[in-house]
Design a protein around this motif. Structure first.
Motif, short mmCIF file in Angstrom:
data_model
loop_
_atom_site.label_atom_id
_atom_site.label_comp_id
_atom_site.label_asym_id
_atom_site.label_seq_id
_atom_site.Cartn_x
_atom_site.Cartn_y
_atom_site.Cartn_z
N MET A 1 0.87 -1.17 0.00
CA MET A 1 0.00 0.00 0.00
C MET A 1 0.91 1.23 0.00
SD MET A 1 -2.82 1.09 2.91
CE MET A 1 -3.75 -0.39 2.75
N PRO A 2 0.72 2.10 -0.95
CA PRO A 2 1.56 3.31 -0.97
C PRO A 2 1.39 4.13 0.32
CG PRO A 2 0.32 3.09 -3.01
CD PRO A 2 -0.16 2.03 -2.08
N ILE A 3 2.43 4.84 0.67
CA ILE A 3 2.45 5.58 1.94
C ILE A 3 1.36 6.64 2.01
CG2 ILE A 3 4.16 7.30 1.24
CD1 ILE A 3 4.08 5.59 4.64
N ILE A 4 1.04 7.30 0.90
CA ILE A 4 0.00 8.34 0.91
C ILE A 4 -1.35 7.71 1.21
CG2 ILE A 4 -1.17 10.08 -0.49
CD1 ILE A 4 1.70 10.82 0.33
N THR A 5 -1.64 6.59 0.55
CA THR A 5 -2.91 5.90 0.80
C THR A 5 -2.97 5.43 2.25
OG1 THR A 5 -2.89 5.12 -1.48
CG2 THR A 5 -4.39 4.01 0.02
N PHE A 6 -1.86 4.93 2.75
CA PHE A 6 -1.79 4.48 4.14
C PHE A 6 -2.09 5.63 5.11
CE2 PHE A 6 0.79 3.55 7.95
CZ PHE A 6 0.16 2.38 8.35
N LEU A 7 -1.53 6.80 4.85
CA LEU A 7 -1.77 7.96 5.71
C LEU A 7 -3.22 8.43 5.63
CD1 LEU A 7 1.49 10.02 5.15
CD2 LEU A 7 0.79 8.84 7.23
N ILE A 8 -3.79 8.42 4.43
CA ILE A 8 -5.18 8.85 4.27
C ILE A 8 -6.12 7.89 5.00
CG2 ILE A 8 -7.04 9.13 2.59
CD1 ILE A 8 -4.86 10.22 0.66
N ILE A 9 -5.92 6.60 4.80
CA ILE A 9 -6.77 5.61 5.48
C ILE A 9 -6.58 5.69 6.99
CG2 ILE A 9 -7.12 3.13 5.86
CD1 ILE A 9 -6.67 2.76 2.87
N GLY A 10 -5.34 5.84 7.45
CA GLY A 10 -5.07 5.95 8.88
C GLY A 10 -5.69 7.19 9.49
N THR A 11 -5.64 8.31 8.77
CA THR A 11 -6.25 9.55 9.27
C THR A 11 -7.76 9.41 9.37
OG1 THR A 11 -4.46 10.85 8.31
CG2 THR A 11 -6.50 12.01 8.83
N ALA A 12 -8.37 8.85 8.35
CA ALA A 12 -9.82 8.65 8.37
C ALA A 12 -10.20 7.68 9.48
CB ALA A 12 -10.30 8.13 7.02
N ALA A 13 -9.42 6.63 9.66
CA ALA A 13 -9.70 5.66 10.71
C ALA A 13 -9.56 6.28 12.10
CB ALA A 13 -8.78 4.45 10.58
N GLY A 14 -8.52 7.10 12.28
CA GLY A 14 -8.34 7.77 13.57
C GLY A 14 -9.48 8.71 13.87
N TYR A 15 -9.91 9.46 12.85
CA TYR A 15 -11.04 10.38 13.05
C TYR A 15 -12.29 9.60 13.43
CZ TYR A 15 -14.75 13.69 12.10
OH TYR A 15 -15.86 14.47 12.22
N LEU A 16 -12.59 8.55 12.68
CA LEU A 16 -13.78 7.75 12.95
C LEU A 16 -13.70 7.08 14.33
CD1 LEU A 16 -16.48 6.80 11.86
CD2 LEU A 16 -15.28 4.89 10.78
N ALA A 17 -12.53 6.55 14.67
CA ALA A 17 -12.37 5.87 15.95
C ALA A 17 -12.52 6.84 17.13
CB ALA A 17 -11.00 5.18 16.02
N THR A 18 -11.95 8.05 17.00
CA THR A 18 -12.09 9.01 18.10
C THR A 18 -13.53 9.45 18.26
OG1 THR A 18 -11.47 10.85 16.64
CG2 THR A 18 -9.72 9.88 18.00
N ARG A 19 -14.27 9.53 17.16
CA ARG A 19 -15.69 9.90 17.25
C ARG A 19 -16.51 8.77 17.83
NH1 ARG A 19 -13.29 13.49 17.51
NH2 ARG A 19 -12.92 15.08 15.99
N LEU A 20 -16.23 7.53 17.42
CA LEU A 20 -16.98 6.38 17.95
C LEU A 20 -16.74 6.19 19.45
CD1 LEU A 20 -16.49 3.76 15.09
CD2 LEU A 20 -18.62 4.89 15.75
N MET A 21 -15.52 6.50 19.90
CA MET A 21 -15.19 6.32 21.32
C MET A 21 -15.35 7.61 22.12
SD MET A 21 -12.20 3.51 21.21
CE MET A 21 -12.44 3.15 22.94
N LYS A 22 -15.87 8.66 21.47
CA LYS A 22 -16.15 9.95 22.12
C LYS A 22 -14.91 10.50 22.84
CE LYS A 22 -21.07 9.13 22.67
NZ LYS A 22 -21.23 7.89 21.98
N VAL A 23 -13.80 10.57 22.10
CA VAL A 23 -12.54 11.10 22.61
C VAL A 23 -12.23 12.37 21.84
CG1 VAL A 23 -10.08 10.66 22.83
CG2 VAL A 23 -11.69 8.80 23.17
N ASN A 24 -11.94 13.44 22.56
CA ASN A 24 -11.56 14.70 21.92
C ASN A 24 -10.04 14.81 21.96
OD1 ASN A 24 -14.18 15.60 21.38
ND2 ASN A 24 -14.40 16.38 23.46
N THR A 25 -9.43 14.73 20.77
CA THR A 25 -7.99 14.85 20.66
C THR A 25 -7.65 15.90 19.62
OG1 THR A 25 -7.89 13.11 18.98
CG2 THR A 25 -7.59 12.42 21.27
#
Length: 78
Positions: A1-25
């Motif tokens: 997986m190219p690094i840019i795609t990895f960063l985009i997916i990771g960023t989206a996953a982090g955003y979604l995970a913080t919202r699902l777990m109600k964490v403000n970071t």
């Protein structure tokens, strides 16, 4: 997986995970949680990735980020 795609997916996953777990970071923490969660989820769900493709990678990234947030809340922030 190219690094840019990895960063985009990771960023989206982090955003979604913080919202699902109600964490403000802040943004760098959210990105870091998502990227490292993607690493964790990618290793744990490699079998699922081979069956379902990129969607499984995203699911693994979200689950990995959520696991990392749980560990961070449990043992990291005191």
């Amino acid at each position: 997986m190219p690094i840019i795609t990895f960063l985009i997916i990771g960023t989206a996953a982090g955003y979604l995970a913080t919202r699902l777990m109600k964490v403000n970071t802040d943004i760098p923490t959210t990105i870091a949680l998502g990227v490292f969660g993607a690493l964790i989820g990618g290793f744990l769900l490699r079998f699922l990735i081979s069956i379902m493709g990129m969607m499984a990678g995203f699911v693994g990234a979200v689950l990995g980020a959520m696991a990392l947030i749980w560990v961070w809340q449990t043992w990291g922030r005191r």
